[in-house]
Design a protein around this motif. Structure first.
Motif, PDB file in Angstrom:
ATOM      1  N   UNK A  62       0.817  -1.215   0.000  1.00 13.30           N
ATOM      2  CA  UNK A  62       0.000   0.000   0.000  1.00 13.30           C
ATOM      3  C   UNK A  62       0.849   1.263   0.000  1.00 13.30           C
ATOM      4  N   UNK A  63       2.170   1.130  -0.080  1.00 12.14           N
ATOM      5  CA  UNK A  63       3.041   2.306  -0.113  1.00 12.14           C
ATOM      6  C   UNK A  63       2.979   2.973  -1.481  1.00 12.14           C
ATOM      7  N   UNK A  64       3.435   4.215  -1.515  1.00 11.64           N
ATOM      8  CA  UNK A  64       3.643   4.851  -2.808  1.00 11.64           C
ATOM      9  C   UNK A  64       4.889   4.255  -3.466  1.00 11.64           C
ATOM     10  N   UNK A  65       5.093   4.604  -4.735  1.00  9.07           N
ATOM     11  CA  UNK A  65       6.231   4.031  -5.445  1.00  9.07           C
ATOM     12  C   UNK A  65       7.551   4.448  -4.795  1.00  9.07           C
ATOM     13  N   UNK A  66       7.653   5.710  -4.401  1.00 11.11           N
ATOM     14  CA  UNK A  66       8.882   6.166  -3.766  1.00 11.11           C
ATOM     15  C   UNK A  66       9.085   5.490  -2.413  1.00 11.11           C
ATOM     16  N   UNK A  67       7.998   5.303  -1.663  1.00 13.56           N
ATOM     17  CA  UNK A  67       8.113   4.623  -0.370  1.00 13.56           C
ATOM     18  C   UNK A  67       8.506   3.161  -0.538  1.00 13.56           C
ATOM     19  N   UNK A  68       7.938   2.507  -1.568  1.00 13.24           N
ATOM     20  CA  UNK A  68       8.308   1.107  -1.825  1.00 13.24           C
ATOM     21  C   UNK A  68       9.784   0.989  -2.201  1.00 13.24           C
TER      22      UNK A  68
END
Length: 522
Positions: free
Chosen positions: A212-218
């Motif tokens: 469920x993270x954003x792409x940058x967080x992932x």
């Protein structure tokens, strides 16, 4: 070159005896170690025995990457009747023996078809698109005609690609094809996950747990945890993309691979602004697109790019890619552990250094404090001694004045009292005083005698009684000479404050008596 020519470089001359065989050189030993390492890596990635590893590596001239790709493309079954590959191998060996250059990709004309090329593509490019290197996994070698056509078409393809990039840049400059602004990236990811749960989760073999993270967080999590990241870009309008998501990505084979290797899975739809942004960052040209990424040199790079394919083939290709990535991640984890251990040791050394420095500083301060106390004591003793010397000097001056005045030696009239004065040295003197004379005459008589010390006190012999006959000037200088004696610091009060009115009669000294002089300086 004849296809039946043996490979003389790799052939071991078994007809030679061990005695006559030449000793292997350092280069040959290094080549043997390299081949053994390649065999070990191939066995680890593909889970095969030594015979199978030697078969594929020999076929690919010990190129580990080509051998692994060939193993997964052919399903582990190598067709040894490929005459074109053997001809290419023999030509390469002959050119090496003669010292000529070996041209990769040039081989005999074996049978080939366009369907034999795999759709698996390996690449390394960053998420911002600044670095990319792709290559298609293939088995067959190009014929001379195909090689000539490819070289001839290279300028045309380069021109077409340049024109396409220029037109795309102009179109983007005037606002065409501009990606929508991303206002809620987490909401875009949640919408993709909710649609997957609604349409696919209950009808698939394996339920993919998308992050469920954003792409940058992932990407940041993959960097931080040193895990591989599997990015899926979905096109909701493409039936092929939906089929791939349902039948291939959500299959039991792929799910088991994801769980076994703790792969972090992230997905997005191109119907959202976040999906459009990620698709542009990853240079996605077709859908569905699947990217296997890992952290390298502080940024995320793509190690494997996959498109639509059956579940079994997807599992095989992902297994190859994950194994290759895990080999690199293990090295990164080992390096991270070494860095953490070095940091821990460095922190411990710094802490020990600080503690040692604090202990040294404490010792130094303690030493300085003791030295300061010694200096202060010495200074105080020196000042006290100077003060005593000053008092002695003043008392000596007073004594000289008393001697010059011959105090107490005038004729006495009326009732008298005889007083014997004994000094610490054993000398003694006897004087007569009138009972109406002040007791200060007795003090001056004792002080003017040469045997009398500078600082003294007087008391009677029997009964023993201290005579408080100290004049004020003498009490002041005695207090300065002995500041640590409380008795001398008390001011004179009562009858002792004025010797001018205190007579022998008042002090009950009307009978003959013996007065003892005591040295206060001893």
């Amino acid at each position: 070159f004849s296809p039946s020519r043996p490979n003389r470089e790799s052939e071991w001359p078994s007809h030679r005896s061990p005695v006559n065989s030449p000793r292997p050189t350092a280069a040959a030993m290094a080549d043997t170690e390299t081949r053994q390492q390649s065999r070990d890596n191939f066995k680890e990635v593909c889970a095969v025995d030594d015979t199978k590893a030697e078969q594929f590596l020999s076929h690919c001239d010990y190129n580990l990457e080509r051998a692994v790709q060939l193993f997964f493309q052919t399903g582990g079954v190598l067709d040894n009747t490929n005459e074109g590959a053997e001809n290419h191998e023999n030509r390469a060996n002959e050119l090496r023996r003669r010292g000529g250059p070996v041209v990769e990709g040039m081989g005999g004309g074996g049978e080939s078809s366009s369907s034999s090329a795999s759709s698996t593509t390996t690449s390394t490019h960053s998420t911002n698109g600044t670095r990319r290197s792709t290559g298609t996994v293939g088995v067959r070698q190009m014929s001379w005609l195909e090689w000539f056509v490819a070289v001839a078409a290279l300028p045309i393809n380069l021109l077409i690609s340049t024109i396409h990039d220029v037109l795309e840049g102009i179109w983007g400059l005037f606002g065409g094809g501009r990606a929508p602004d991303v206002t809620d990236p987490r909401g875009d990811v949640d919408r993709f996950i909710s649609k997957y749960e609604e349409h696919y989760a209950n009808a698939v073999q394996y339920r993919v747990r998308f992050s469920a993270d954003t792409f940058m967080e992932a990407c940041q999590r993959a960097k931080r945890e040193l895990r591989s990241l599997l990015v899926f870009v979905h096109d909701e309008t493409s039936a092929e993309s939906s089929s791939f998501l349902r039948d291939a990505l959500s299959s039991q084979l792929v799910g088991a691979l994801i769980d076994a290797n703790s792969v972090h899975v992230w997905g997005i739809s191109t119907a959202t602004p976040e999906g459009v942004k990620v698709a542009r960052q990853l240079r996605t040209r077709s859908y569905p697109s699947l990217f296997l990424m890992m952290a390298r040199d502080g940024r995320m790079v793509t190690n494997l790019r996959l498109s639509s394919m059956p579940a079994e083939r997807l599992a095989n290709n992902l297994a190859m890619g994950v194994n290759m990535v895990e080999m690199q991640l293990r090295q990164l984890r080992a390096a991270q552990l070494r860095r953490e251990e070095d940091s821990r040791i460095r922190a411990e050394q710094e802490q020990e250094y600080k503690e040692a420095l604090a202990a040294d500083r404490k010792k130094k301060e303690e030493k300085e404090r003791k030295e300061r106390e010694v200096r202060e004591k010495e200074e105080a003793a020196r000042r006290a001694e100077e003060e005593r010397e000053e008092c002695r000097r003043i008392i000596e001056e007073k004594r000289e004045q008393l001697r010059s005045l011959s105090c107490g030696e005038s004729a006495v009239e009326g009732e008298t009292v005889r007083v014997q004065i004994r000094f610490p040295s054993g000398e003694k003197t006897e004087r007569k005083f009138g009972v109406e004379d002040t007791v200060e005459f007795l003090f001056n008589a004792a002080l003017s005698h040469p045997a009398c010390p500078s600082l003294f006190s007087m008391h009677t012999s029997y009964p023993r009684r201290t005579l408080a006959i100290v004049p004020a000037w003498y009490a002041t200088w005695r207090a300065r000479a002995y500041p640590d004696v409380e008795e001398y610091q008390a001011p004179l009060t009562g009858s002792g404050s004025d010797l001018g009115t205190r007579t022998f009669r008042v002090e009950s000294l009307t009978q003959s008596l013996v007065v003892m002089v005591q040295d206060e300086a001893s």
